[in-house]
Design an enzyme around this catalytic site. Structure first.
Site, mmCIF file in Angstrom:
data_model
loop_
_atom_site.group_PDB
_atom_site.id
_atom_site.type_symbol
_atom_site.label_atom_id
_atom_site.label_comp_id
_atom_site.label_asym_id
_atom_site.label_seq_id
_atom_site.Cartn_x
_atom_site.Cartn_y
_atom_site.Cartn_z
ATOM 1 N N SER A 125 -11.345 51.485 -55.390
ATOM 2 C CA SER A 125 -10.938 50.582 -55.465
ATOM 3 C C SER A 125 -9.535 51.068 -54.919
ATOM 4 C CB SER A 125 -10.634 49.440 -55.452
ATOM 5 O OG SER A 125 -9.449 48.897 -55.255
ATOM 6 N N TYR A 152 -8.218 45.590 -63.959
ATOM 7 C CA TYR A 152 -9.113 45.235 -63.581
ATOM 8 C C TYR A 152 -9.179 46.843 -62.840
ATOM 9 C CZ TYR A 152 -11.426 45.518 -58.258
ATOM 10 O OH TYR A 152 -11.827 47.094 -57.454
ATOM 11 N N LYS A 156 -11.460 50.612 -63.020
ATOM 12 C CA LYS A 156 -11.820 51.580 -61.672
ATOM 13 C C LYS A 156 -11.313 53.090 -62.052
ATOM 14 C CE LYS A 156 -13.750 48.374 -59.073
ATOM 15 N NZ LYS A 156 -15.262 48.705 -58.860
HETATM 16 C C1 WQD Z 1 -4.649 40.310 -49.029
HETATM 17 C C2 WQD Z 1 -3.199 39.861 -49.014
HETATM 18 C C3 WQD Z 1 -1.744 38.663 -50.661
HETATM 19 C C4 WQD Z 1 -4.692 34.754 -50.600
HETATM 20 C C5 WQD Z 1 -7.938 42.570 -53.871
HETATM 21 C C6 WQD Z 1 -8.061 43.328 -55.283
HETATM 22 C C7 WQD Z 1 -8.517 45.099 -54.694
HETATM 23 C C8 WQD Z 1 -10.034 44.389 -53.729
HETATM 24 C C9 WQD Z 1 -9.800 42.996 -52.859
HETATM 25 C C10 WQD Z 1 -11.547 44.772 -55.109
HETATM 26 C C11 WQD Z 1 -1.313 39.774 -50.153
HETATM 27 C C12 WQD Z 1 -1.924 37.809 -49.064
HETATM 28 C C13 WQD Z 1 -3.985 36.124 -49.908
HETATM 29 C C14 WQD Z 1 -3.057 33.911 -49.692
HETATM 30 C C15 WQD Z 1 -1.693 35.272 -48.731
HETATM 31 N N1 WQD Z 1 -10.625 43.772 -54.690
HETATM 32 N N2 WQD Z 1 -2.683 36.711 -49.832
HETATM 33 N N3 WQD Z 1 -2.599 34.595 -49.588
HETATM 34 O O1 WQD Z 1 -4.668 41.497 -53.330
HETATM 35 O O2 WQD Z 1 -4.652 43.007 -51.301
HETATM 36 O O3 WQD Z 1 -6.832 43.353 -52.962
HETATM 37 O O4 WQD Z 1 -8.771 42.303 -52.957
HETATM 38 O O5 WQD Z 1 -11.980 45.172 -55.326
HETATM 39 O O6 WQD Z 1 -8.844 44.953 -55.217
HETATM 40 O O7 WQD Z 1 -6.646 43.902 -55.719
HETATM 41 O O8 WQD Z 1 -6.711 39.920 -51.615
HETATM 42 O O9 WQD Z 1 -7.573 39.048 -50.219
HETATM 43 O O10 WQD Z 1 -6.080 38.981 -52.367
HETATM 44 O O11 WQD Z 1 -4.622 39.573 -50.698
HETATM 45 O O12 WQD Z 1 -0.705 35.396 -48.473
HETATM 46 O O13 WQD Z 1 -3.917 32.558 -50.554
HETATM 47 O O14 WQD Z 1 -3.023 38.245 -48.676
HETATM 48 O O15 WQD Z 1 -0.705 38.494 -51.011
HETATM 49 O O16 WQD Z 1 -0.895 40.545 -49.063
HETATM 50 P P1 WQD Z 1 -5.773 42.002 -52.292
HETATM 51 P P2 WQD Z 1 -6.196 39.334 -51.362
#
Ligand code: WQD
Length: 343
Positions: A125, A152, A156
């Protein structure tokens, strides 16, 4: 020739099984169904016409894992997805994350030489990069690995080191490590897609559930970041494009003699997209109005990251192809299919 796909009934795993089968590989899925549903096998079969072999087991159970290798002697390669992957949960309960994510990989690596399994594709990741500094955006595979922001992410990083040192010790194994950015969307057939359990943590399932009226309102976490529209930036990669990258990686690790013993690739689109842009694109692409509001920053979020993906293009001959409008439409069509199935 068969490929063992651990976590193959999961979101990325199931889309990868479809692409492997369509590329002519036989597939053996192992999954403990702790975070996926057995019905995913029906969806895969409806798409490809071929039901993958399926063994329900936990990769931490080495004896059970050994039986699978003995039962399927034509397994030549492994794609290892099976892992716990909820960032927030890993902070609350670190030890199960270390045990599960490390022991499952170690079991596979120990068994590979015993059964002549030569190639391992590891699901890593972009989280290993932490928050890149400005001069390291877009991140390349040579960008600094920074201290993990969660157990997590740390698993990785440790898994990559375990693979590197094991191969460095002379093990008869080759590996390709794929560092994913943010996988989104669903198969165009709407037969498989993301199946979040409970309240979605990830942005896109929360968007589609809000659009479907299951959630009252989307909260955009933070509008005070140092980005053009003040919201976070990510590299959102279509899950089918990501799945295709795994087939390219498997071809390389099994059939390309000049491949290095271990190779690392960023798998993203190469473009950064903000949370606000995702919301606006979703509304435009689907015609569905999204109720949303700004909320405080989410603990642990990094501000911005997107990948330099030239190495995968040059070496694997792979690039992301889908555009964001189509990808968000695929997520919406999948959400609508889920509603139909549940009604
Ligand atoms: C994306 C953006 C939130 C929800 C995670 C893991 C990464 C990978 C993918 C496994 C961020 C914003 C989110 C919401 C929002 N997982 N958001 N409102 O955190 O980039 O990555 O998932 O491999 O390792 O860390 O993904 O989809 O949670 O968030 O504003 O209700 O959307 O702040 O900027 P993230 P995400």
């Amino acid at each position: 020739m068969a490929i063992l796909v651990t976590g193959g009934t999961g979101y990325i795993g199931s889309h990868t099984v479809v692409e492997l089968q369509q590329a002519g590989y036989d597939v053996v899925i192992i999954d403990n169904l702790s975070n996926s549903r057995i019905e995913v096998l029906d969806g895969i079969t409806r798409i490809t016409g071929k039901r993958p072999h399926f063994e329900q087991l936990d990769c931490c159970d080495k004896a059970a894992l050994q039986e699978v290798f003995a039962r399927y002697p034509d397994i030549e390669g492994i794609i290892h997805f099976a892992a716990f992957k909820a960032v927030g949960e890993s902070v609350e309960k670190p030890l199960p994350y270390y045990r599960n994510n490390l022991v499952s990989l170690i079991n596979l690596l120990e068994l590979m030489p015993e059964y002549g399994v030569r190639g391992l594709i590891f699901s890593s990741s972009c989280t290993v990069y932490g928050q890149p500094t400005a001069e390291h955006l877009p991140v390349t595979e040579a960008s600094p690995i920074q201290p993990a922001l969660s157990p997590y992410g740390n698993t990785k990083q440790i898994n990559e080191d375990i693979i590197r040192y094991y191969i460095g010790s002379g093990a008869p194994v080759k590996s390709v490590i794929l560092r994913y950015f943010n996988p989104i969307g669903a198969h165009p057939s709407a037969e498989i897609g993301e199946l979040p359990i409970g309240v979605p943590q990830n942005l896109i399932p929360y968007v589609t559930q809000t659009a479907a009226g299951i959630r009252k309102e989307l909260r955009i976490f933070g509008n005070d970041y140092s980005t053009p529209d003040r919201t976070c930036i990510r590299d959102y990669i279509y899950v089918v494009d990501l799945a295709k990258a795994h087939v390219k990686a498997m071809d390389r690790v099994l059939h390309t003699p000049e491949a290095e013993p271990i190779e690392v690739f960023n798998i993203g689109t190469g473009h950064g997209v903000s949370t606000l842009e995702v919301v606006e694109t979703f509304e435009r692409a689907t015609g569905v109005k999204l109720p949303w509001s700004y909320a405080p920053r989410r603990e642990g979020d990094i501000e911005q990251i997107w990948g330099n993906v030239d190495k995968a293009a040059k070496v694997l001959g792979w690039r992301a192809e889908a555009n964001l409008d189509d990808v968000l439409r695929s997520a919406w069509h999948w959400q609508q299919r889920l509603q139909e199935q549940e009604s």
